[in-house]
Design a protein around this motif. Structure first.
Motif, mmCIF file in Angstrom:
data_model
loop_
_atom_site.group_PDB
_atom_site.id
_atom_site.type_symbol
_atom_site.label_atom_id
_atom_site.label_comp_id
_atom_site.label_asym_id
_atom_site.label_seq_id
_atom_site.Cartn_x
_atom_site.Cartn_y
_atom_site.Cartn_z
ATOM 1 N N ALA A 168 0.826 -1.211 0.000
ATOM 2 C CA ALA A 168 0.000 0.000 0.000
ATOM 3 C C ALA A 168 0.860 1.260 0.000
ATOM 4 N N GLU A 169 2.046 1.190 0.654
ATOM 5 C CA GLU A 169 2.944 2.342 0.691
ATOM 6 C C GLU A 169 4.068 2.209 -0.328
ATOM 7 N N ARG A 170 4.011 1.180 -1.159
ATOM 8 C CA ARG A 170 5.083 0.950 -2.137
ATOM 9 C C ARG A 170 4.506 0.843 -3.540
ATOM 10 N N LEU A 171 3.714 1.829 -3.906
ATOM 11 C CA LEU A 171 3.116 1.898 -5.230
ATOM 12 C C LEU A 171 3.737 3.066 -6.003
ATOM 13 N N PRO A 172 3.721 3.025 -7.337
ATOM 14 C CA PRO A 172 4.388 4.066 -8.138
ATOM 15 C C PRO A 172 3.596 5.369 -8.239
ATOM 16 N N ARG A 173 3.169 5.890 -7.091
ATOM 17 C CA ARG A 173 2.360 7.110 -7.082
ATOM 18 C C ARG A 173 3.126 8.285 -7.697
ATOM 19 N N LYS A 174 4.384 8.466 -7.269
ATOM 20 C CA LYS A 174 5.148 9.617 -7.757
ATOM 21 C C LYS A 174 5.310 9.568 -9.266
ATOM 22 N N ARG A 175 5.592 8.404 -9.785
ATOM 23 C CA ARG A 175 5.743 8.250 -11.232
ATOM 24 C C ARG A 175 4.457 8.634 -11.954
ATOM 25 N N LEU A 176 3.334 8.209 -11.425
ATOM 26 C CA LEU A 176 2.047 8.525 -12.046
ATOM 27 C C LEU A 176 1.740 10.009 -11.938
ATOM 28 N N GLU A 177 2.035 10.581 -10.794
ATOM 29 C CA GLU A 177 1.787 12.016 -10.624
ATOM 30 C C GLU A 177 2.643 12.847 -11.561
ATOM 31 N N GLN A 178 3.831 12.340 -11.881
ATOM 32 C CA GLN A 178 4.725 13.059 -12.799
ATOM 33 C C GLN A 178 4.367 12.823 -14.263
ATOM 34 N N GLY A 179 3.467 11.878 -14.517
ATOM 35 C CA GLY A 179 3.059 11.610 -15.884
ATOM 36 C C GLY A 179 4.105 10.908 -16.723
ATOM 37 N N THR A 180 4.990 10.139 -16.077
ATOM 38 C CA THR A 180 6.012 9.393 -16.823
ATOM 39 C C THR A 180 5.343 8.412 -17.767
ATOM 40 N N PRO A 181 5.686 8.451 -19.056
ATOM 41 C CA PRO A 181 4.992 7.599 -20.026
ATOM 42 C C PRO A 181 5.332 6.122 -19.889
ATOM 43 N N ALA A 182 4.452 5.292 -20.429
ATOM 44 C CA ALA A 182 4.652 3.845 -20.497
ATOM 45 C C ALA A 182 4.657 3.436 -21.963
ATOM 46 N N LEU A 183 4.882 2.160 -22.197
ATOM 47 C CA LEU A 183 4.971 1.656 -23.566
ATOM 48 C C LEU A 183 3.592 1.319 -24.127
ATOM 49 N N ILE A 184 3.453 1.472 -25.441
ATOM 50 C CA ILE A 184 2.238 1.021 -26.104
ATOM 51 C C ILE A 184 2.177 -0.506 -26.007
ATOM 52 N N ALA A 185 0.988 -1.052 -26.136
ATOM 53 C CA ALA A 185 0.764 -2.474 -25.860
ATOM 54 C C ALA A 185 1.678 -3.395 -26.664
ATOM 55 N N GLU A 186 1.866 -3.099 -27.948
ATOM 56 C CA GLU A 186 2.658 -4.001 -28.786
ATOM 57 C C GLU A 186 4.150 -3.960 -28.470
ATOM 58 N N HIS A 187 4.604 -2.943 -27.746
ATOM 59 C CA HIS A 187 6.012 -2.856 -27.351
ATOM 60 C C HIS A 187 6.213 -3.139 -25.864
ATOM 61 N N ALA A 227 2.581 -1.548 -18.443
ATOM 62 C CA ALA A 227 1.679 -0.411 -18.572
ATOM 63 C C ALA A 227 0.301 -0.726 -17.984
ATOM 64 N N ASP A 228 -0.121 -1.975 -18.102
ATOM 65 C CA ASP A 228 -1.404 -2.361 -17.493
ATOM 66 C C ASP A 228 -1.331 -2.250 -15.973
ATOM 67 N N TYR A 229 -0.174 -2.567 -15.416
ATOM 68 C CA TYR A 229 0.026 -2.402 -13.973
ATOM 69 C C TYR A 229 -0.102 -0.932 -13.587
ATOM 70 N N PHE A 230 0.566 -0.061 -14.342
ATOM 71 C CA PHE A 230 0.474 1.372 -14.034
ATOM 72 C C PHE A 230 -0.968 1.875 -14.172
ATOM 73 N N ASP A 231 -1.677 1.388 -15.184
ATOM 74 C CA ASP A 231 -3.081 1.784 -15.358
ATOM 75 C C ASP A 231 -3.915 1.358 -14.150
ATOM 76 N N ALA A 232 -3.698 0.125 -13.689
ATOM 77 C CA ALA A 232 -4.480 -0.397 -12.563
ATOM 78 C C ALA A 232 -4.203 0.398 -11.291
ATOM 79 N N VAL A 233 -2.932 0.740 -11.059
ATOM 80 C CA VAL A 233 -2.594 1.522 -9.874
ATOM 81 C C VAL A 233 -3.181 2.924 -9.983
#
Length: 293
Positions: A168-187, A227-233
């Motif tokens: 619960a305290e070890r999730l990528p909140r900061k990364r998401l708040e900063q808007g760091t991009p993820a890969l498109i599904a095929e990559h 990227a699906d993990y980041f979306d879920a979080v």
């Protein structure tokens, strides 16, 4: 005044080397079974460790002289300390093995990064290692050093290969708040996970049931791309999902260290943890925790 630790004096001794977040989660599971000693390189953490039921030991794996007090202290050891940040060899683990006793039992927390990129393949612990970065190379070195020590000292070694640890305290909140991009599904790449509490339980399982010189994948049942993990979080925390980019564009905007994590795809089978160590995962998938948020 009655000493609250008096009842632990006759218990077998256990040494935790590198008692950070996972070590602190491990301590309650060991209470009543061991008298636990826990190392820290920061003297200011001694009071915290003592309050959690451990006997604090100030020691620095980068300073061999500071380890002399640990020699012969315990015959059961949990090695949670990472290698130093540079070079191909894990000097810290080399320094540690110099003071370890014979006929010991040791659990080492390594990393799934030792496998390198596996193209998304699903595999068990028989797959050969193929590290692709210095961080993983140092872990392979540490595993080898410990294997040789175990044979030489007639000791029992369990190596846990661990993926991204979350909680619960070890999730990528900061990364998401900063808007760091993820890969498109095929990559995108497959990624593996384990809840910090489940990792603590797996360590206990290895202490009790680990076979000599045996590897274990300390991973949960999740089958997710990164990227699906980041979306879920992001959805669970009420944050915006990260933008997705092709790999060629992504490598222009993220750090080399972050890119290395996004360039290795693998799925690890965890049958040994369940069947040999008897572990029942509290959080079988990432979704289990996210649903509580």
């Amino acid at each position: 005044m009655k000493n609250p630790n008096r009842s632990t004096f006759n218990l077998p001794r256990l040494l935790i080397v590198g008692c950070g977040d996972v070590g602190k989660r491990l301590l309650p599971l060991l209470r009543g079974h061991y008298r636990v000693f826990a190392t820290t390189s920061s003297p200011e953490r001694c009071a915290e460790l003592r309050a959690l039921g451990a006997v604090p030991m100030v020691a620095d794996l980068d300073q061999p002289a500071s380890l002399r007090r640990l020699a012969g202290l315990a015959s059961t050891i949990v090695h949670l300390a990472p290698p130093q940040g540079e070079g191909p060899l894990d000097r810290r683990t080399r320094n540690l093995t110099a003071i370890l006793p014979e006929h010991a039992r040791l659990v080492y927390v390594s990393t799934t990064g030792v496998y390198g990129d596996c193209g998304g393949a699903l595999f068990d612990e028989t797959r050969p290692v193929a590290p692709r970065n210095p961080r993983a190379t140092r872990r392979v070195d540490a595993e080898g050093v410990l294997r040789r020590w175990a044979v030489r000292s007639d000791s029992t070694l369990s190596i846990l290969r661990v993926p991204g640890i979350y909680g619960a305290e070890r999730l990528p909140r900061k990364r998401l708040e900063q808007g760091t991009p993820a890969l498109i599904a095929e990559h995108d790449v497959y990624t593996n996970h384990i809840h910090a509490d489940d990792l603590a339980a797996i360590i206990v399982g290895a202490l009790r049931h680990g076979k000599p010189n045996r590897l274990y994948h300390a991973v949960d049942d999740s089958n997710m791309k990164m990227a699906d993990y980041f979306d879920a979080v992001a959805d669970a925390l009420g944050l915006a999902r990260p933008p997705r980019l092709p790999r060629a564009q992504l490598q222009q905007v993220v750090t080399p260290a972050l890119l290395s994590f996004m360039s290795e795809s693998r799925r690890l089978a965890n049958g040994r943890v369940k069947q040999e160590l008897g572990v029942r995962l509290r959080h079988a998938t990432v979704a289990s925790l996210l649903a509580t948020l």
